[in-house]
Write an enzyme that holds these catalytic residues in place. Structure first.
Site: not given
Length: 353
Positions: A39, A43, A47, A50, A72, A74, A77
């Site tokens: 992705t 995080c 967080c 999932r 980048r 999240c 969170c």
């Protein structure tokens, strides 16, 4: 001579980090961030999103190194935000509460200030375990009890704070401190207020003109400490910013700025005889040094009591000021800390520098 210090920004083993990330263990927040290759997002450990396949996760010591690697932050969170910090949209309301704790707020007041009542309610429930209106009501009643403790007549205190009848005022006081307005003058109140630090929000508490609580605002740990301190002091918890809290907040700011190596505060640590003896010993550990649990045990004359001493260190209700973060395992191992191991690491790094 100082004990061995942990390596700066040292991360736990990958298996440990993966287990913490998979289990959403908030005590690791700040010690590392987890980045997901599929992705491109990184995080906090806690967080709620999932969790991905372990093979797609890599770990970084800081958010900055994750950013440099092309990830980048999240949006759920928010790993770039200080832990627990109040959102910018709420700062005006919080300032208004402190400026005029006697004010009666309505949802219409919140709407007029450009706020959504339901959003305010959710934030206060998450932070304090009560709605905004319940918090404001407790804040107002705390001011009333303060007036009674200063000798104000019950009738004056009731009507000065907007109560239309003595019966309504008496009921409110009984709900707060469990006694009549007249007897409330002799009750013990633990006034608490949140303050911002570079390591997240701390809750400071004062009773009897002394600092009784300094704890990071991680819900499970904070709630347990509040219950314990209130039980030990036989005190009622109320929102409020008393002079010891302002003094402590200023000195903690100086500590994080590198301008203070010790604290000059009246302390009211609530604990057993053993706990207080251990906490007094922790105050002897010099800034920039660490002691082992065994050394603390020897210092109190109980060299075989390392485990009970460890429990007493962990129960310290006044973090940073009573420097339990300066106690490490044998060989300098970074062991348990109520505010999270990452905070312990950062505090040790700060003092070393």
């Amino acid at each position: 001579m100082a004990e061995a210090m942990p390596t700066r920004n040292a991360m736990p083993p990958r298996d440990e980090m993966l287990a913490a990330f998979t289990g959403r263990d908030g005590s690791y927040d700040g010690l590392f961030v987890a980045a997901v290759r599929t992705t491109g997002i990184f995080c906090r450990c806690s967080c709620p999103a999932r969790k991905p396949e372990p093979r797609n996760v890599e770990f970084f010591a800081t958010a900055g190194t994750a950013l440099a690697a092309g990830y980048r932050p999240c949006l759920r969170c928010k790993p770039l935000d200080p832990g627990g910090a109040a959102p910018a949209w709420l700062t005006t309301l919080l300032a208004g509460l402190e400026r005029d704790p006697r004010r009666r707020w309505t949802d219409a007041d919140l709407v007029a200030a450009g706020l959504r009542p339901e959003a305010v309610r959710r934030w206060f429930r998450r932070r304090f375990g009560m709605t905004f209106h319940a918090y404001a009501r407790a804040r107002r009643l705390a001011a009333v009890v303060g007036d009674l403790q200063q000798g104000a007549p019950v009738t004056d205190a009731a009507f000065d704070h907007g109560y239309e009848s003595l019966s309504g005022f008496s009921a409110a006081i009984r709900n707060l401190v469990g006694t009549s307005p007249g007897a409330a003058a002799g009750s013990t109140l633990l006034a608490v207020a949140p303050v911002e630090t570079p390591l997240g929000v701390m809750m400071l508490g004062a009773a009897g003109g002394k600092l009784a609580l300094a704890e990071f605002a991680d819900p499970e740990r904070l709630e347990a400490q509040l219950r314990q301190v209130c039980r030990r002091l036989d005190a009622t918890l109320v929102p409020g910013r008393e002079p010891p809290i302002d003094c402590a907040a200023g000195q903690i700011d100086e500590y994080f700025a590198g301008a203070r190596r010790g604290f000059d505060l009246p302390l009211f640590p609530a604990g057993t005889d053993l706990q207080r003896k251990v906490w007094e010993t922790l105050l002897q550990i010099p800034h920039g040094e660490t002691w082992t649990y065994g050394r603390v045990a020897a210092a109190i004359g109980r060299p075989r009591a390392a485990r009970p001493v460890g429990r007493a260190v962990g129960a310290n209700p006044i973090a940073i000021v009573i420097p339990c973060h300066r106690v490490v395992g044998s060989g300098g191992a970074l062991t348990g800390y109520g505010g999270g191991l990452w905070r312990k690491q950062r505090l040790l790094d700060l003092e070393r520098e």
